[in-house]
Write a protein that holds these residues in place. Structure first.
Motif, short mmCIF file in Angstrom:
data_model
loop_
_atom_site.label_atom_id
_atom_site.label_comp_id
_atom_site.label_asym_id
_atom_site.label_seq_id
_atom_site.Cartn_x
_atom_site.Cartn_y
_atom_site.Cartn_z
N SER A 44 14.30 25.81 -55.91
CA SER A 44 14.49 24.35 -55.97
C SER A 44 13.55 23.77 -57.00
CB SER A 44 14.19 23.73 -54.60
OG SER A 44 14.14 22.34 -54.68
N SER A 45 13.86 22.57 -57.47
CA SER A 45 12.98 21.85 -58.39
C SER A 45 12.41 20.61 -57.72
CB SER A 45 13.74 21.45 -59.65
OG SER A 45 14.83 20.61 -59.32
N SER A 46 12.45 20.57 -56.38
CA SER A 46 12.06 19.34 -55.70
C SER A 46 10.83 19.51 -54.81
CB SER A 46 13.23 18.81 -54.85
OG SER A 46 13.64 19.77 -53.91
N TYR A 47 10.02 20.53 -55.07
CA TYR A 47 8.80 20.69 -54.30
C TYR A 47 7.74 19.70 -54.79
CZ TYR A 47 10.29 24.97 -51.96
OH TYR A 47 10.94 25.87 -51.17
N SER A 48 6.84 19.32 -53.88
CA SER A 48 5.70 18.47 -54.22
C SER A 48 4.43 19.24 -53.88
CB SER A 48 5.73 17.15 -53.44
OG SER A 48 6.89 16.41 -53.75
N ILE A 49 3.34 18.89 -54.56
CA ILE A 49 2.08 19.60 -54.34
C ILE A 49 0.94 18.60 -54.33
CG2 ILE A 49 1.56 20.05 -56.79
CD1 ILE A 49 0.68 22.88 -55.89
N ARG B 95 8.42 20.55 -49.29
CA ARG B 95 9.74 20.05 -49.66
C ARG B 95 10.31 19.42 -48.40
NH1 ARG B 95 15.09 23.59 -51.23
NH2 ARG B 95 16.48 21.84 -51.67
N THR B 96 10.49 18.13 -48.42
CA THR B 96 10.81 17.36 -47.21
C THR B 96 11.98 17.97 -46.44
OG1 THR B 96 10.01 15.34 -48.27
CG2 THR B 96 11.40 15.09 -46.32
N GLY B 97 11.70 18.25 -45.17
CA GLY B 97 12.72 18.78 -44.29
C GLY B 97 13.00 20.25 -44.44
N VAL B 98 12.32 20.91 -45.41
CA VAL B 98 12.60 22.33 -45.68
C VAL B 98 11.35 23.20 -45.55
CG1 VAL B 98 13.40 23.98 -47.42
CG2 VAL B 98 14.52 21.75 -47.20
N TYR B 99 10.25 22.74 -46.13
CA TYR B 99 9.05 23.57 -46.16
C TYR B 99 7.81 22.70 -46.22
CZ TYR B 99 5.62 26.99 -47.84
OH TYR B 99 4.51 27.79 -47.97
N ASN B 100 6.76 23.15 -45.53
CA ASN B 100 5.46 22.47 -45.61
C ASN B 100 4.38 23.51 -45.33
OD1 ASN B 100 3.12 20.84 -45.32
ND2 ASN B 100 4.38 19.11 -44.71
N GLY B 101 3.62 23.88 -46.35
CA GLY B 101 2.59 24.89 -46.19
C GLY B 101 1.30 24.46 -46.86
N THR C 238 -11.07 14.16 -57.12
CA THR C 238 -9.94 13.25 -56.97
C THR C 238 -8.70 14.07 -56.65
OG1 THR C 238 -10.88 11.72 -58.59
CG2 THR C 238 -8.53 11.51 -58.12
N SER C 239 -7.99 13.69 -55.60
CA SER C 239 -6.81 14.44 -55.20
C SER C 239 -5.77 14.45 -56.32
CB SER C 239 -6.20 13.86 -53.93
OG SER C 239 -7.05 14.03 -52.83
N TYR C 240 -5.13 15.60 -56.49
CA TYR C 240 -4.08 15.77 -57.50
C TYR C 240 -2.75 15.87 -56.76
CZ TYR C 240 -1.10 18.18 -60.90
OH TYR C 240 -0.06 18.55 -61.72
N THR C 241 -1.77 15.07 -57.17
CA THR C 241 -0.44 15.13 -56.57
C THR C 241 0.60 15.19 -57.67
OG1 THR C 241 -1.19 13.84 -54.66
CG2 THR C 241 1.18 14.00 -55.00
N ALA C 242 1.60 16.05 -57.49
CA ALA C 242 2.71 16.14 -58.44
C ALA C 242 3.99 16.37 -57.67
CB ALA C 242 2.47 17.26 -59.45
N THR C 243 5.10 15.90 -58.23
CA THR C 243 6.41 16.08 -57.61
C THR C 243 7.33 16.84 -58.55
OG1 THR C 243 7.14 13.94 -58.47
CG2 THR C 243 6.17 13.97 -56.26
#
Length: 370
Positions: free
Chosen positions: A337-342, A313-319, A350-355
């Protein structure tokens, strides 16, 4: 006809205060009418539930505050938190060595990495080599590329080192200088590893089936729901279970733990008639908000181990974490929050990305990757 194995039962139910609309309710009989009902029974199964503390990261570090973590040395000195060549400006030798004590973590699960903080003035170098627990046999290059020649980089992957072959290891360091006026030095180094799982006794949980027998003021009334405890042995056998889909839940506030992985598959799990299964619950320390992710193949639906999962989560968390042998990984201590990305990635996929991933309480996310 009799059966040697215990058989489940089926029946109709009377209305109660908690089950105001039973299903099936009692059958009614009318004059000159035929009333029919269908009931399914089968052999009971059973389930053993084990509770474990999840695999956790650990580190062994030497900051060279003293020489207690050095097993042997030659023309090297530990002083003021630095390991360096013995001598003073203008009199440093051309080379020196030292070797760490044996690093043997308890309940070692896997070796992960080595990192070091070094200083290498011009014409100097620091090389690291990794040995077995006796300090005499080098770990082969097939496990640590370049180990036999010595590794100059300050970050080394140890993921290729077998824990069964090498349950312990030592670090050897070679310092060289082509200028007697200067010396290379090592300020600190760290071996990182994972340890566990370890049995976790006396964990209370609820086991609930999916079959219902009606509804009431509190909603659906389920046929099976029991409060259980893993006890001193960290395991409990639950006999006489009807074939059903069962879910294990924990109260994180009262137990102090959340489910960080469930093997062989995520909750819920299906129990077939007459089956005997084992569920291993790997638990992490409870936090208000967490996310349990499972990753499956889009082709076979199989759970996929050793995949990299990045949650941010930009500016908050990155793990970043890696899926375990049951295709799951766990992120704790998150903000609601509902704004995490994975992002999920691995060689060959194939890489999987979701927001806009929603995190609140003990959240779950299932990912399919191709």
């Amino acid at each position: 006809q009799t059966c040697a194995l215990p058989i489940s039962t089926a029946q109709t139910y009377s209305p109660t205060s908690s089950n105001t609309s039973p299903n099936p309710g009692h059958l009614t009989v009318s004059n000159n009418q035929t009333t029919s009902g269908t009931f399914a029974i089968d052999v009971f199964g059973q389930k053993t539930i084990q509770t474990w503390m999840m695999v956790l990261p650990g580190t062994w570090t030497d900051t060279f505050a003293d020489s207690t973590k050095i097993a042997s040395s030659a023309t090297t000195t530990v002083a003021s938190g630095v390991a360096r060549l013995t001598g003073s400006s203008g009199t440093y030798p051309a080379t020196g060595t030292f070797q760490s004590i044996n690093v043997a973590p308890s309940s070692l699960n896997r070796w992960t990495s080595f990192t070091a903080s070094t200083s290498t003035p011009a014409q100097t170098s620091v090389l690291f080599r990794f040995y077995d627990g006796t300090g005499t046999a080098l770990i082969p290059d097939s496990a640590i590329p370049g180990n036999s020649a010595g590794i100059a980089t300050s970050s080394v992957s140890l993921l290729g080192v077998s824990t069964s072959t090498y349950p312990s290891m030592r670090v050897g360091t070679t310092l060289t200088s082509g200028n007697s006026s200067v010396t290379p030095s090592v300020d600190s180094y760290t071996i990182a590893y994972d340890y566990g799982p370890t049995p976790l006794p006396n964990i209370a949980f609820t086991l609930g089936g999916a079959k219902s027998i009606g509804t009431g003021p509190s909603g659906t009334v389920y046929k099976y729901s029991q409060s259980l405890n893993s006890g001193a042995s960290s395991a409990v056998l639950v006999p006489n279970l009807e074939w059903d889909t069962y879910t294990i839940t924990l109260n994180g506030t009262t137990t102090g733990y959340d489910i960080a992985s469930s093997c062989p598959s995520p909750q819920p799990e299906t129990l077939l008639a007459g089956a005997s299964t084992i569920t291993q619950l790997f638990l992490g320390t409870h936090t208000v908000n967490s996310l349990l992710v499972d990753v499956r193949s889009g082709t076979t639906s199989a759970l996929l181990p050793n995949l990299s999962v990045n949650l941010w989560r930009t500016g908050v968390y990155n793990g970043t974490s890696t899926t375990d042998s049951c295709g799951q990984t766990f992120f704790s201590g998150l903000n609601s929050s509902s704004s995490y990305s994975i992002r999920v990635s691995a060689p060959g996929y194939t890489s999987y990305t979701a927001t806009n991933i929603s995190v609140g309480g003990t959240a779950r996310l299932s990912v399919t990757i191709n």
